[in-house]
Design an enzyme around this catalytic site. Structure first.
Site, PDB file in Angstrom:
ATOM      1  N   ASN A 338       0.974  -0.858  -0.249  1.00  0.00           N
ATOM      2  CA  ASN A 338      -0.105   0.382   0.108  1.00  0.00           C
ATOM      3  C   ASN A 338       0.474   1.378  -0.069  1.00  0.00           C
ATOM      4  O   ASN A 338       0.459   2.125  -0.169  1.00  0.00           O
ATOM      5  CB  ASN A 338      -0.731   0.294   0.504  1.00  0.00           C
ATOM      6  CG  ASN A 338      -2.609  -1.103   1.104  1.00  0.00           C
ATOM      7  OD1 ASN A 338      -3.266  -1.659  -0.005  1.00  0.00           O
ATOM      8  ND2 ASN A 338      -2.756  -1.675   2.089  1.00  0.00           N
ATOM      9  N   GLY A 339       2.154   1.275   0.587  1.00  0.00           N
ATOM     10  CA  GLY A 339       3.054   2.401   0.336  1.00  0.00           C
ATOM     11  C   GLY A 339       3.340   2.702  -0.972  1.00  0.00           C
ATOM     12  O   GLY A 339       3.159   4.029  -1.581  1.00  0.00           O
ATOM     13  N   ALA A 340       3.165   2.093  -1.662  1.00  0.00           N
ATOM     14  CA  ALA A 340       3.480   2.349  -3.510  1.00  0.00           C
ATOM     15  C   ALA A 340       1.764   3.488  -3.654  1.00  0.00           C
ATOM     16  O   ALA A 340       2.366   3.519  -4.878  1.00  0.00           O
ATOM     17  CB  ALA A 340       3.154   1.102  -4.152  1.00  0.00           C
ATOM     18  N   MET A 341       0.826   3.053  -3.110  1.00  0.00           N
ATOM     19  CA  MET A 341       0.045   4.274  -3.448  1.00  0.00           C
ATOM     20  C   MET A 341      -0.434   5.193  -2.566  1.00  0.00           C
ATOM     21  O   MET A 341      -1.108   6.149  -1.926  1.00  0.00           O
ATOM     22  CB  MET A 341      -1.813   3.004  -3.316  1.00  0.00           C
ATOM     23  CG  MET A 341      -1.811   2.336  -4.123  1.00  0.00           C
ATOM     24  SD  MET A 341      -2.894   1.438  -4.602  1.00  0.00           S
ATOM     25  CE  MET A 341      -2.830  -0.321  -3.120  1.00  0.00           C
ATOM     26  N   ASN A 363      -6.905  -8.824   3.095  1.00  0.00           N
ATOM     27  CA  ASN A 363      -8.499  -8.309   2.919  1.00  0.00           C
ATOM     28  C   ASN A 363      -9.346  -8.750   2.017  1.00  0.00           C
ATOM     29  O   ASN A 363      -9.759  -9.536   1.977  1.00  0.00           O
ATOM     30  CB  ASN A 363      -7.314  -6.712   1.566  1.00  0.00           C
ATOM     31  CG  ASN A 363      -7.459  -7.409  -0.148  1.00  0.00           C
ATOM     32  OD1 ASN A 363      -8.143  -8.499   0.161  1.00  0.00           O
ATOM     33  ND2 ASN A 363      -6.590  -7.307  -0.666  1.00  0.00           N
ATOM     34  N   ILE A 364     -11.064  -7.412   1.992  1.00  0.00           N
ATOM     35  CA  ILE A 364     -11.750  -8.184   1.446  1.00  0.00           C
ATOM     36  C   ILE A 364     -12.601  -8.709   1.016  1.00  0.00           C
ATOM     37  O   ILE A 364     -12.336 -10.192   0.708  1.00  0.00           O
ATOM     38  CB  ILE A 364     -12.878  -6.892   1.359  1.00  0.00           C
ATOM     39  CG1 ILE A 364     -14.063  -7.069   1.035  1.00  0.00           C
ATOM     40  CG2 ILE A 364     -12.430  -5.537   0.671  1.00  0.00           C
ATOM     41  CD1 ILE A 364     -14.579  -8.093   2.745  1.00  0.00           C
ATOM     42  N   CYS A 449      -6.791  -1.074   9.515  1.00  0.00           N
ATOM     43  CA  CYS A 449      -6.248  -1.736   8.604  1.00  0.00           C
ATOM     44  C   CYS A 449      -5.334  -1.025   7.187  1.00  0.00           C
ATOM     45  O   CYS A 449      -4.334  -0.099   7.512  1.00  0.00           O
ATOM     46  CB  CYS A 449      -7.096  -3.012   8.281  1.00  0.00           C
ATOM     47  SG  CYS A 449      -8.975  -1.999   7.530  1.00  0.00           S
TER      48      CYS A 449
END
Length: 450
Positions: A338-341, A363-364, A449
């Site tokens: 998620n760091g890339a986003m 995740n979901i 999260c």
């Protein structure tokens, strides 16, 4: 559950038929806050139509029938009845008992998807071109139910029900939802904002105070104790549309600092207090992921100050401040990805007396895929499948163990392959770990999260 039979007496599975899928889209609550409300939209639109007297006794307050279908068969149980689409649910009444059939009744909000199916029925060898077909509507619920309704041919009832479901599960206006059409409850339930403030008063040790609508309208609900206070910074939901109008935050943090801190969290979901231990003062807080970026080096002084304020003084202890655990519910690799986003996770070196723990909950999307595989497993090995039609038991296949050790091992292996038990284990283990930190260490915990 009895298996419905075709005219030839043979069982037919829905999974063997050609179907065209029409999935109901999910409504994003975030977008509703951007709708420009005009005066005419403040009055919910009503559907005026005559309703059979026999169904009136089953309708809830302000529930209205949109479309009805007669002579409909609940294929799961091979039971005939009447199907109603209301502004709240799909309602199926038995033709014989005139009672609600629970399996065939489902609230619109719990429908995951629905689709039309045309299933050819077996016919005589020389009449293959004229073989009859069944008009079916399959409704998949978020509770793992698969409900199948059969309609009489050439009545257009299935089309009417399908189009009504499209309109009612994807309304064009927020106020068309049943929750708004029903208005204030006649059962005297208090306003949700009043209930929230009463809970905040209890957490602050001010249980003798009673919240009211007038208190909210006057804006005089911003009470506090020596550690925490109720903030009205989000009273109009402009700071964070997905947070409540009142927030419980540390007393030492000003509203200006709150506005600064929220910009460092995804969707402006800054750390806020959800629960406070009445004896030790430890708190459970929630937030979204910090926006630390790809290199994990972005910081926010306001966010760090807000999180540090959760580490309050321990009563009668040698340590000056209590410890703070930051429980990131994701696996570590997901947080790094998620760091890339622009997202990511905290660094314990930047947050006072803290420790970062990853709970490893997927995740979901992984959850939905696992739930789908679990449903397939139950359809194959369960005593009764989710749609009442597709289990091996319906075709004379072996049962769950079948008295055969190898087949039993295969069943257990398939259940493990769904991954569902692992997901349940991770959620329960993470919850137990958080509760233990609060109870045994008097530590505060911040949970998020993405």
């Amino acid at each position: 559950m009895a298996m419905p039979r075709t005219r030839s007496g043979r069982s037919t599975s829905l999974h063997d038929s050609d179907s065209r899928l029409y999935e109901s889209e999910k409504i994003d609550a975030l977008e509703w806050t951007k709708i420009e409300v005009i005066l005419s939209s403040l009055i919910p639109r009503r559907v005026s139509r005559s309703v059979p007297l026999g169904v009136l006794q089953f309708l809830l307050e302000a529930e209205q029938v949109i479309v009805e279908g007669y002579g409909v068969v609940l294929v799961n149980t091979d039971e005939a009845g009447t199907l109603f689409v209301t502004n709240f649910r799909l309602l199926f009444l038995s033709e014989g008992s005139r009672n609600i059939i629970t399996l065939g009744t489902i609230p619109l909000a719990t429908i995951e998807k629905f689709n039309k199916i045309v299933m050819k029925l077996p016919s005589a060898p020389r009449q293959s071109d004229r073989s009859p077909s069944r008009r079916l509507l399959q409704v998949t619920g978020k509770d793992m139910r698969i409900i199948v309704f059969g309609f009489r041919p050439r009545t257009r009832q299935r089309r009417a029900v399908f189009e009504a479901l499209l309109r009612c599960t994807r309304p064009t206006r927020l106020l068309d939802l049943y929750a708004f059409a029903s208005g204030p409850s006649r059962f005297g339930n208090t306003n949700p904002r009043v209930r929230l403030l009463n809970e905040y008063f209890r957490l602050l040790g001010m249980g003798s105070y009673n919240a009211s609508i007038r208190l909210i309208e006057d804006g005089s609900f911003t009470l506090s104790n020596e550690l925490w206070r109720i903030s009205a910074v989000n009273a109009n939901y402009t700071m964070c549309p997905t947070y409540s109008f009142a927030l419980l935050i540390p007393k030492c943090i000003s509203d200006e600092e709150v506005l600064q801190a929220c910009t460092f969290r995804a969707r402006c979901r800054l750390p806020v207090i959800s629960w406070c231990h009445p004896g030790t003062g430890a708190v459970l807080s929630r937030s979204s992921q910090p926006l630390v970026g790809l290199m994990m080096n972005m910081r926010s002084n306001a966010d760090e100050k807000l999180v540090a304020a959760l580490c309050t003084q321990l009563v009668g202890a040698k340590e000056p401040r209590r410890k703070l655990y930051i429980a990131d519910a994701r696996p570590r690799k997901n947080a790094l990805a998620n760091g890339a986003m622009g997202g990511g996770s905290e660094s314990s070196s930047n947050y006072f007396q803290s420790e970062i723990v990853f709970l490893g909950i997927d995740n979901i999307h992984a959850m939905r895929d696992s739930l789908s595989r679990l449903r397939d497993y139950l359809d194959t090995h369960g005593t009764t499948s989710s749609d009442g039609m597709s289990s091996f038991l319906r075709h004379g296949g072996w049962t769950w163990g079948g008295g055969n050790l190898s087949s039993m091992s295969a069943s257990v292996s398939t259940l493990g392959d769904t991954g569902w038990l692992i997901h349940v284990h991770n959620v329960l283990a993470g919850s137990a770990w958080i509760a233990a930190r609060v109870a045994l260490e008097s530590a505060s915990v911040l949970v998020h999260c993405r």
